[in-house]
Design a protein around this motif. Structure first.
Motif, mmCIF file in Angstrom:
data_model
loop_
_atom_site.group_PDB
_atom_site.id
_atom_site.type_symbol
_atom_site.label_atom_id
_atom_site.label_comp_id
_atom_site.label_asym_id
_atom_site.label_seq_id
_atom_site.Cartn_x
_atom_site.Cartn_y
_atom_site.Cartn_z
ATOM 1 N N PHE A 263 -6.823 -43.645 18.115
ATOM 2 C CA PHE A 263 -6.345 -43.714 19.492
ATOM 3 C C PHE A 263 -5.733 -45.085 19.726
ATOM 4 O O PHE A 263 -5.873 -45.998 18.895
ATOM 5 N N LEU A 264 -5.032 -45.225 20.819
ATOM 6 C CA LEU A 264 -4.317 -46.450 21.149
ATOM 7 C C LEU A 264 -5.171 -47.357 22.022
ATOM 8 O O LEU A 264 -6.064 -46.893 22.733
ATOM 9 N N ASP A 265 -4.867 -48.639 21.982
ATOM 10 C CA ASP A 265 -5.610 -49.552 22.852
ATOM 11 C C ASP A 265 -5.004 -49.613 24.248
ATOM 12 O O ASP A 265 -5.632 -50.090 25.188
ATOM 13 N N ASN A 266 -3.775 -49.117 24.395
ATOM 14 C CA ASN A 266 -3.125 -49.195 25.695
ATOM 15 C C ASN A 266 -2.041 -48.132 25.788
ATOM 16 O O ASN A 266 -1.410 -47.775 24.794
ATOM 17 N N TYR A 298 -6.758 -37.030 13.774
ATOM 18 C CA TYR A 298 -6.869 -36.515 15.136
ATOM 19 C C TYR A 298 -6.475 -37.620 16.110
ATOM 20 O O TYR A 298 -7.150 -38.650 16.208
ATOM 21 N N LYS A 299 -5.409 -37.402 16.842
ATOM 22 C CA LYS A 299 -4.926 -38.375 17.811
ATOM 23 C C LYS A 299 -5.596 -38.111 19.161
ATOM 24 O O LYS A 299 -5.330 -37.096 19.796
ATOM 25 N N MET A 300 -6.435 -39.031 19.568
ATOM 26 C CA MET A 300 -7.206 -38.865 20.791
ATOM 27 C C MET A 300 -6.647 -39.744 21.906
ATOM 28 O O MET A 300 -5.919 -40.699 21.661
ATOM 29 N N GLU A 301 -7.020 -39.416 23.143
ATOM 30 C CA GLU A 301 -6.602 -40.208 24.292
ATOM 31 C C GLU A 301 -7.582 -41.362 24.495
ATOM 32 O O GLU A 301 -8.794 -41.182 24.465
ATOM 33 N N ASP A 318 -16.234 -32.530 23.135
ATOM 34 C CA ASP A 318 -15.261 -31.454 23.344
ATOM 35 C C ASP A 318 -14.028 -31.650 22.470
ATOM 36 O O ASP A 318 -13.519 -30.701 21.855
ATOM 37 N N ASP A 319 -13.544 -32.903 22.411
ATOM 38 C CA ASP A 319 -12.369 -33.216 21.591
ATOM 39 C C ASP A 319 -12.600 -32.856 20.127
ATOM 40 O O ASP A 319 -11.740 -32.260 19.467
ATOM 41 N N LEU A 320 -13.750 -33.260 19.605
ATOM 42 C CA LEU A 320 -14.038 -33.045 18.196
ATOM 43 C C LEU A 320 -14.243 -31.571 17.869
ATOM 44 O O LEU A 320 -13.811 -31.095 16.812
#
Length: 326
Positions: A263-266, A298-301, A318-320
């Protein structure tokens, strides 16, 4: 986070961003109005109502027995889980707010003036580890303030229970945890069946400098996927004593990850200013990593993946389940 970490000063390194947010919280608190103005507030459930004593990090404090207008600085997740709508939502101009909560309340910019908080007339303020004693004393000028003890800050269950107790609804925490634990038992079994002992890495892409942070098993935000969800960490994450470790792109193939959560930091995955950094993930190095070749990246928010609170943890599960369980 560059900012997220008002989650608590003993997040020490759940991310470099965390420390920045903690400092911002303290800066905001230092701009509090004087005690006389706060004393003029008509806090229904405050000075004129029934009071009780709770013990926080900095000693005993008198708080309303039945608070009606609660400000939870970076603990809004827990308030929502308990069915309580906060009067404001924590906000930082460089990071934003916890959008995943979907709250429709005024924002409180922790880098700005305390006037915005005072205007919402809270009768109770709840703080996590992002506030030291000076910040706590300044928040206390606005309304009775409960700064949670350091001893509970590393465990979302203990934090939920402490907040529920401060609100006078301990039975609600028991109900929320019972539901969460039932979901956890079912989800953990499904994940175990799907991946067994295959190894998992959690990586954050730091957009500004295109660096990577590997999150360890002790990370307050993501350690839950190992100690509660039952997933197996890559060796480097399992051996880490720090919350995270900055690694180069070249180290990632050496992790031996069967599954990679990133996931991204921002910002978001489609934020225009992030596209240059995201091009790294399309490079030849990444494409040759077994986890990527097998479709197990897996690209998460970032919003709830950079929170260790109870609602965020449920959303991670839920994501996983959606990403891994076929």
């Amino acid at each position: 986070m560059a900012v997220l970490a008002a989650c608590g000063s003993n997040d020490n390194a759940a991310s470099g961003n965390a420390a920045q947010t903690e400092n911002a919280a303290e800066t905001a608190a230092s701009s509090a109005p004087d005690g006389n103005k706060a004393a003029e507030m008509d806090n229904s459930g405050g000075a004129e109502g029934e009071m009780r004593t709770v013990t926080g990090e900095f000693g005993d404090v008198q708080i309303p027995a039945h608070p009606q207008r609660v400000a939870g600085i970076y603990v809004e997740d827990y308030l929502k889980a308990l069915g309580v709508t906060p009067v404001v939502q924590w906000y930082h101009p460089s990071w934003g707010k916890q959008d995943y909560l979907g709250l429709d309340v005024p924002e409180f910019d922790i880098t700005g003036s305390m006037e915005a908080l005072l205007d919402q007339n809270p009768d109770l303020i709840i703080l996590d580890g992002g506030a030291d004693k000076t910040a706590y004393e300044n928040y206390s000028k606005v309304a009775p303030t409960y700064r949670m003890p350091e001893a509970v800050l590393q465990d979302s269950r203990l934090m939920l229970a402490a907040i529920a107790d401060a609100l006078g609804i301990p039975e609600k925490a028991e109900s929320v945890l019972a539901e969460y634990d039932a979901k956890l038992v079912d989800g953990k079994a499904k994940l175990q069946q799907a991946v067994g002992q295959e190894k998992v890495a959690v990586i954050r892409l730091n957009v500004a400098d295109k660096s990577f942070a590997l999150f360890g098993v002790k990370n307050r935000y993501t350690g839950v996927i190992y100690d509660q969800f039952g997933l197996t960490p890559v060796d480097m994450a399992a051996e880490m004593t720090d919350y995270q470790s900055i690694i180069s792109e070249e180290v990632i193939p050496e992790l031996g990850a069967d599954h990679i959560i990133v996931f991204l930091d921002n910002g978001d995955w489609d934020t225009p200013e992030n596209q240059d950094a995201l091009s790294i993930l399309d490079g030849p190095l990444w494409k040759n990593i077994p986890a990527v070749k097998n479709g197990n990246i897996y690209k998460m928010e970032r919003s709830h993946w950079q929170s260790g609170a109870i609602t965020a943890n449920s959303m991670k599960l839920d994501d996983l389940l959606k990403a891994i369980v076929k």
